[in-house]
Design an enzyme around this catalytic site. Structure first.
Site, PDB file in Angstrom:
ATOM      1  N   ASN A  16      27.307  64.636  33.291  1.00  0.00           N
ATOM      2  CA  ASN A  16      27.885  63.487  32.609  1.00  0.00           C
ATOM      3  C   ASN A  16      28.857  62.869  33.602  1.00  0.00           C
ATOM      4  O   ASN A  16      29.898  63.445  33.896  1.00  0.00           O
ATOM      5  CB  ASN A  16      28.613  63.917  31.331  1.00  0.00           C
ATOM      6  N   LYS A  58      31.022  60.735  33.405  1.00  0.00           N
ATOM      7  CA  LYS A  58      32.368  60.455  32.903  1.00  0.00           C
ATOM      8  C   LYS A  58      33.239  61.707  32.860  1.00  0.00           C
ATOM      9  O   LYS A  58      34.431  61.613  32.620  1.00  0.00           O
ATOM     10  CB  LYS A  58      32.283  59.841  31.508  1.00  0.00           C
ATOM     11  N   CYS A  59      32.635  62.868  33.088  1.00  0.00           N
ATOM     12  CA  CYS A  59      33.351  64.143  32.999  1.00  0.00           C
ATOM     13  C   CYS A  59      33.846  64.567  34.376  1.00  0.00           C
ATOM     14  O   CYS A  59      33.066  64.697  35.317  1.00  0.00           O
ATOM     15  CB  CYS A  59      32.421  65.211  32.418  1.00  0.00           C
ATOM     16  N   SER A  60      35.138  64.826  34.496  1.00  0.00           N
ATOM     17  CA  SER A  60      35.701  65.204  35.798  1.00  0.00           C
ATOM     18  C   SER A  60      35.135  66.540  36.284  1.00  0.00           C
ATOM     19  O   SER A  60      34.859  66.695  37.475  1.00  0.00           O
ATOM     20  CB  SER A  60      37.218  65.259  35.739  1.00  0.00           C
ATOM     21  N   ARG A  85      31.700  65.881  37.669  1.00  0.00           N
ATOM     22  CA  ARG A  85      31.782  65.213  38.974  1.00  0.00           C
ATOM     23  C   ARG A  85      32.203  66.197  40.056  1.00  0.00           C
ATOM     24  O   ARG A  85      31.678  66.176  41.175  1.00  0.00           O
ATOM     25  CB  ARG A  85      32.750  64.026  38.920  1.00  0.00           C
TER      26      ARG A  85
END
Length: 113
Positions: A8, A10-12, A15
């Protein structure tokens, strides 16, 4: 080494895991699981292969968790909810030839690199 990440963007944590795989020189297949939702069988395999329980793989802080009344749900009901509402899937799962891990903490990926 080949790796697959259920990602995802948007997920740190997701990433960070992707960056860690890339820095390790892995050829990474990115599965944006919110768009390409795993089947119940695929999700069950990911969870089992990572050595987790279904409850450990569900995001209990998501609104859907409370809205659907999942606190006392069976594993089967949780899996159905996770497939129907993929935001409930904890992330990121990472798969390499050496195994499957939930990259929380991110360093867990190192075990399978």
């Amino acid at each position: 080494m080949d790796a697959t990440i259920y990602h995802n963007p948007k997920c740190s944590k997701s990433r960070q895991a992707l960056t860690r795989l890339q820095e390790a020189g892995a050829t990474v297949t990115v599965v944006k699981y919110l768009d390409q939702v795993p089947t119940k069988a695929e999700l069950t395999k990911l969870i089992d292969d990572a050595g987790l329980t279904v409850r450990q793989a569900v995001r209990t802080r998501e609104a859907e968790y409370k809205e659907l009344g999942l606190a006392d749900a069976t594993d089967d009901a949780l899996l159905d909810a996770m497939v129907a509402h993929p935001r409930l899937i904890e992330r990121p799962f990472v798969v390499t030839p050496k195994g499957t891990r939930m990259a929380r903490p991110t360093e867990a990926v190192d075990e399978i690199l």
